[in-house]
Design a protein around this motif. Structure first.
Motif: not given
Length: 471
Positions: A78-98
């Motif tokens: 499974s794979y996901r991206a980790v996204v951060k906007n400015g000083n906000c906390s990290e958010e985890f993208a909804i994953e996909t699976r191979i």
């Protein structure tokens, strides 16, 4: 990011939107992985992560692009991206699976069942399966699909032939070793079943030459691969069903028999050669013949006989028959000796009947009261005289067999005597006495003085009642 405003102040609110990773799918083991893409996110991608088994333990990937191309995977991931906007906390993208689908190994042969007389097809039991799916069956020409569920599958109804099997999960197809469903096959040295001689439950296939002095039992008998098979004198090929001379020869020596249990006259295929040898004859002697095969011509019984010396009997008199005529099974014929034979000295005579062997029930021509027809054994084996008499209530009970003991040529016209008929009824047989060639002097050792024993030989014609006839 959102902006809130009143008459004197402005406040900016920053929010991270994690998004969704798309692109996961099923791939085959060893195949390239698909390109993954992060969609619908707000912020910056600070890394990607991957996890294999559940429960997930996410591990970082030093990659910050919107798309990510994994390498060749050995296991589902499974794979996901980790996204951060400015000083906000990290958010985890909804994953996909191979999902990596393994290339399934070939199924294993657990057991197989040979064809029998009752079930003329084979079956196999295979294991090494899992879950549910599709099994492929390949016979060298055609692929057949079998749905399965569980670890094993039984496939029945397999005709004689060679088969391979494979699990199909849309990945690499790996077929099993070849599995042969075969008859009990003669290879020139041994029978393939390896348990002695064939039985009446075996489908038998001769693929090499055979000429042993043995009886053969079979459910059905096939001749293939240009094999030359001979059933020797005094021996019997006993079949429950038919014989099939596909490619090769099947020869019955004089005195050999084909015993058939089925009464289906359309079951046999291919020609046999059925040899019959009469007692020594002269040119003037007539032999009483009947065909044990289909489509046999009179001329092929004795090609060197004079063209007008082929007869049958119509219930009243002897009738000349064109020698090009095809012999009718169950009907009797008389054929004089070859023109090359001596008129006084006897020589052996052999005929070879070639055709599809007769089988089943035959109805002879109807005859009026007190009339008599010349009939014959239509089968490639001896016929019980007692069964013939008991099975035909219109007969008076005595059968007559021509011996051609008496010399017909006496220097003038040919003359035949009714005293040369031996007879048989339910009380037993009566032979013909031996006489000298001229009627005087010492008995002729070549004369047939043996009384009938209760069996009508293959190829033999006879009279159901004594006829006071002369030619």
């Amino acid at each position: 990011m959102q902006t809130l405003a009143d008459a004197s102040n402005t406040t900016t609110v920053t929010k991270t939107v994690s998004g969704v990773v798309n692109g996961g799918l099923h791939i085959c083991q060893g195949s390239p992985s698909p390109l993954l893409t992060l969609n619908n996110y707000t912020g910056s991608i600070i890394r990607w992560e991957y996890a294999e088994a559940i429960p997930y333990v996410w591990r970082p990937i030093a990659h910050t692009g919107v798309t990510y191309q994994p390498g060749v995977l050995a296991t589902s991931t499974s794979y996901r991206a980790v996204v951060k906007n400015g000083n906000c906390s990290e958010e985890f993208a909804i994953e996909t699976r191979i999902d990596v689908d393994v290339n399934p190994p070939a199924p294993n042969l657990v057991s197989y069942t040979r064809p029998t007389c009752a079930i003329p097809t084979g079956s196999v039991v295979l294991d090494g399966l899992s879950g549910s799916g599709n099994l492929l069956q390949f016979d060298g020409t055609t692929v057949t699909n079998h749905a399965y569920s569980g670890n094993t599958i039984t496939i029945s109804g397999l005709a004689l032939g060679k088969y391979k099997f494979a699990i199909d999960n849309n990945c690499t197809i790996t077929y099993s070793d070849e599995i042969i469903i075969q008859a009990n096959t003669w290879n020139g040295t041994n029978w393939s079943y390896g348990n002695g001689e064939p039985t009446l439950d075996d489908l038998v296939d001769f693929q090499e030459d055979y000429g042993f002095i043995k009886d053969i039992n079979a459910c059905s008998c096939t001749i293939s691969n240009d094999a030359a098979v001979t059933i020797q004198h005094g021996k019997t090929l006993h079949v429950v069903k038919g014989i099939h001379v596909n490619y090769g020869t099947l020869t019955f020596a004089d005195g050999a028999s084909l015993l058939q249990e089925s009464t289906d006259n359309n079951l046999n295929t291919g020609f046999i050669s059925y040899k019959r040898r009469s007692l020594p004859i002269r040119q003037s002697d007539y032999v009483y013949w009947s065909t044990p095969v289909k489509d046999m011509k009179l001329i092929d019984v004795s090609p060197l006989t004079e063209y007008d010396k082929y007869y049958t009997h119509n219930g009243t008199e002897w009738v000349q028959v064109p020698r090009a005529n095809t012999m009718i099974p169950g009907k009797g014929y008389i054929i004089r000796g070859p023109e090359t034979y001596s008129r006084t000295d006897r020589f052996p005579f052999a005929a070879v009947f070639k055709g599809v062997p007769n089988n089943g029930d035959f109805t002879c021509e109807a005859s009026g009261t007190d009339n008599f027809y010349l009939v014959g054994n239509p089968y490639p084996s001896a016929l019980s005289a007692d069964d013939f008499i008991n099975g035909n209530s219109i007969l008076e009970g005595t059968l007559y067999f021509w011996t051609h003991n008496t010399l017909a040529y006496l220097g003038g016209a040919y003359k035949y005597t009714r005293d040369d008929y031996a007879s048989y009824n339910l009380s037993g047989g009566v032979g013909v006495g031996t006489v000298a060639p001229s009627g005087i002097g010492s008995p002729d050792p070549d004369n047939n003085s043996t009384e009938p024993k209760g069996y009508i030989a293959a190829g033999q014609a006879f009279l159901p009642e004594q006829l006071n006839l002369e030619l």
